[in-house]
Design a protein around this motif. Sequence first.
Motif, PDB file in Angstrom:
ATOM      1  N   ALA A  84      46.296   0.016  71.994  1.00  4.81           N
ATOM      2  CA  ALA A  84      45.253   0.721  72.737  1.00  4.81           C
ATOM      3  C   ALA A  84      43.894   0.237  72.244  1.00  4.81           C
ATOM      4  O   ALA A  84      43.747  -0.144  71.087  1.00  4.81           O
ATOM      5  CB  ALA A  84      45.374   2.230  72.538  1.00  4.81           C
ATOM      6  N   SER A  85      42.915   0.282  73.119  1.00  2.51           N
ATOM      7  CA  SER A  85      41.585  -0.203  72.754  1.00  2.51           C
ATOM      8  C   SER A  85      40.919   0.674  71.696  1.00  2.51           C
ATOM      9  O   SER A  85      40.060   0.204  70.954  1.00  2.51           O
ATOM     10  CB  SER A  85      40.694  -0.261  74.004  1.00  2.51           C
ATOM     11  N   TRP A  86      41.314   1.937  71.605  1.00  2.00           N
ATOM     12  CA  TRP A  86      40.717   2.864  70.634  1.00  2.00           C
ATOM     13  C   TRP A  86      41.389   2.800  69.263  1.00  2.00           C
ATOM     14  O   TRP A  86      41.002   3.506  68.347  1.00  2.00           O
ATOM     15  CB  TRP A  86      40.796   4.300  71.169  1.00  2.00           C
ATOM     16  N   GLY A  88      42.151   1.219  65.754  1.00  2.00           N
ATOM     17  CA  GLY A  88      41.578   0.303  64.775  1.00  2.00           C
ATOM     18  C   GLY A  88      42.519  -0.810  64.347  1.00  2.00           C
ATOM     19  O   GLY A  88      42.159  -2.001  64.403  1.00  2.00           O
ATOM     20  N   PRO A  89      43.763  -0.494  63.920  1.00  2.00           N
ATOM     21  CA  PRO A  89      44.697  -1.561  63.527  1.00  2.00           C
ATOM     22  C   PRO A  89      45.027  -2.522  64.668  1.00  2.00           C
ATOM     23  O   PRO A  89      45.323  -3.694  64.423  1.00  2.00           O
ATOM     24  CB  PRO A  89      45.940  -0.785  63.074  1.00  2.00           C
ATOM     25  N   CYS A  90      44.945  -2.038  65.918  1.00  2.00           N
ATOM     26  CA  CYS A  90      45.194  -2.931  67.062  1.00  2.00           C
ATOM     27  C   CYS A  90      44.116  -4.007  67.125  1.00  2.00           C
ATOM     28  O   CYS A  90      44.392  -5.155  67.490  1.00  2.00           O
ATOM     29  CB  CYS A  90      45.221  -2.134  68.360  1.00  2.00           C
ATOM     30  N   ARG A  91      42.904  -3.653  66.760  1.00  2.00           N
ATOM     31  CA  ARG A  91      41.807  -4.624  66.734  1.00  2.00           C
ATOM     32  C   ARG A  91      42.028  -5.666  65.636  1.00  2.00           C
ATOM     33  O   ARG A  91      41.697  -6.836  65.798  1.00  2.00           O
ATOM     34  CB  ARG A  91      40.470  -3.904  66.530  1.00  2.00           C
ATOM     35  N   GLU A  92      42.611  -5.219  64.536  1.00  2.00           N
ATOM     36  CA  GLU A  92      42.881  -6.147  63.431  1.00  2.00           C
ATOM     37  C   GLU A  92      43.963  -7.160  63.801  1.00  2.00           C
ATOM     38  O   GLU A  92      43.895  -8.321  63.408  1.00  2.00           O
ATOM     39  CB  GLU A  92      43.309  -5.358  62.191  1.00  2.00           C
ATOM     40  N   GLU A  93      44.975  -6.721  64.550  1.00  2.00           N
ATOM     41  CA  GLU A  93      46.102  -7.613  64.835  1.00  2.00           C
ATOM     42  C   GLU A  93      45.917  -8.464  66.088  1.00  2.00           C
ATOM     43  O   GLU A  93      46.627  -9.451  66.278  1.00  2.00           O
ATOM     44  CB  GLU A  93      47.394  -6.803  64.963  1.00  2.00           C
ATOM     45  N   ALA A  94      44.973  -8.106  66.957  1.00  2.00           N
ATOM     46  CA  ALA A  94      44.809  -8.822  68.231  1.00  2.00           C
ATOM     47  C   ALA A  94      44.595 -10.326  68.051  1.00  2.00           C
ATOM     48  O   ALA A  94      45.262 -11.127  68.725  1.00  2.00           O
ATOM     49  CB  ALA A  94      43.677  -8.188  69.047  1.00  2.00           C
ATOM     50  N   PRO A  95      43.714 -10.770  67.165  1.00  2.00           N
ATOM     51  CA  PRO A  95      43.539 -12.226  67.005  1.00  2.00           C
ATOM     52  C   PRO A  95      44.818 -12.916  66.530  1.00  2.00           C
ATOM     53  O   PRO A  95      45.108 -14.045  66.946  1.00  2.00           O
ATOM     54  CB  PRO A  95      42.425 -12.332  65.959  1.00  2.00           C
ATOM     55  N   ALA A  96      45.586 -12.245  65.677  1.00  2.00           N
ATOM     56  CA  ALA A  96      46.831 -12.842  65.189  1.00  2.00           C
ATOM     57  C   ALA A  96      47.837 -13.010  66.332  1.00  2.00           C
ATOM     58  O   ALA A  96      48.504 -14.044  66.439  1.00  2.00           O
ATOM     59  CB  ALA A  96      47.425 -11.976  64.081  1.00  2.00           C
ATOM     60  N   TYR A 116      48.773   1.842  75.710  1.00  2.00           N
ATOM     61  CA  TYR A 116      49.253   3.215  75.553  1.00  2.00           C
ATOM     62  C   TYR A 116      48.075   4.180  75.567  1.00  2.00           C
ATOM     63  O   TYR A 116      47.149   4.039  74.771  1.00  2.00           O
ATOM     64  CB  TYR A 116      50.027   3.356  74.233  1.00  2.00           C
ATOM     65  N   ALA A 117      48.104   5.141  76.497  1.00  2.00           N
ATOM     66  CA  ALA A 117      47.068   6.178  76.584  1.00  2.00           C
ATOM     67  C   ALA A 117      45.674   5.564  76.560  1.00  2.00           C
ATOM     68  O   ALA A 117      44.801   5.976  75.805  1.00  2.00           O
ATOM     69  CB  ALA A 117      47.244   7.197  75.457  1.00  2.00           C
ATOM     70  N   ASP A 118      45.498   4.549  77.388  1.00  2.00           N
ATOM     71  CA  ASP A 118      44.241   3.810  77.406  1.00  2.00           C
ATOM     72  C   ASP A 118      43.735   3.722  78.845  1.00  2.00           C
ATOM     73  O   ASP A 118      44.532   3.636  79.787  1.00  2.00           O
ATOM     74  CB  ASP A 118      44.466   2.398  76.847  1.00  2.00           C
ATOM     75  N   GLU A 119      42.435   3.737  79.010  1.00  2.00           N
ATOM     76  CA  GLU A 119      41.835   3.528  80.327  1.00  2.00           C
ATOM     77  C   GLU A 119      41.890   2.042  80.666  1.00  2.00           C
ATOM     78  O   GLU A 119      41.540   1.208  79.821  1.00  2.00           O
ATOM     79  CB  GLU A 119      40.382   4.009  80.334  1.00  2.00           C
ATOM     80  N   PRO A 120      42.320   1.678  81.887  1.00  2.00           N
ATOM     81  CA  PRO A 120      42.424   0.259  82.239  1.00  2.00           C
ATOM     82  C   PRO A 120      41.142  -0.540  81.998  1.00  2.00           C
ATOM     83  O   PRO A 120      41.202  -1.679  81.533  1.00  2.00           O
ATOM     84  CB  PRO A 120      42.796   0.291  83.728  1.00  2.00           C
ATOM     85  N   ASN A 121      39.989   0.045  82.298  1.00  2.00           N
ATOM     86  CA  ASN A 121      38.733  -0.687  82.064  1.00  2.00           C
ATOM     87  C   ASN A 121      38.504  -0.936  80.578  1.00  2.00           C
ATOM     88  O   ASN A 121      38.013  -1.999  80.184  1.00  2.00           O
ATOM     89  CB  ASN A 121      37.543   0.075  82.666  1.00  2.00           C
TER      90      ASN A 121
END
Length: 199
Positions: A84-86, A88-96, A116-121
């Motif tokens: 989900a965009s909100w 924090g750990p998802c932001r850490e793993e995205a580049p990997a 998951y539980a995220d707004e499409p935009n």
Amino acid sequence: MSDFLQELEDADAQQPRRGLSTGSLMLLAGVVVAVIVVGVALLRQQQTQPTSGLAPDFALTTFDGATFRLSEQRGKIVVINFWASWCGPCREEAPALQRVWERYRDQGVVILGVTYADEPNDSRAFMAQYGLNYPNADDPRAEVSDNLYHIQGVPETFIIDHTGAVAQFIYSAVDEQTLVTLIDGLLAQRDNTPNGEGT
């Protein structure tokens, strides 16, 4: 005679009323609702993520409009990442995840991000921020997330082998080197299987 009738009325008045008062009915309804909520929560705790066996099949529409069906990926290694965009750990793993996709995309490895539980935009903005070009799909009613994979939060990642079975479940942000090691091992297994499919 009137004394007798008065005694009957007094006796009747002392008899407990039958039925429940409105307050009692509301209290009873509250108890029933509480029991149901606790029961559902306990049932959900018992529904654990699939960590072995055939991965639950599903179909989702990716943000670019394509249909992704897990069962059509047999013969490939599939990494399903719930995010989900909100988160924090998802932001850490995205580049990997993006680097792993770029490294293995031509070797029969597929990465699918499932929001998951995220707004499409918000999801699209996240993907643009991190330059994610591997397939990502919205799970608007959380049918895949909640009902099939029973995720407890994000990020969670499931690695599916070439036979369609869950090979690994990661209940945290993925580490690139760990992911590379797992994928290399699964590719070696696939390549040592007759026809490379094991089915």
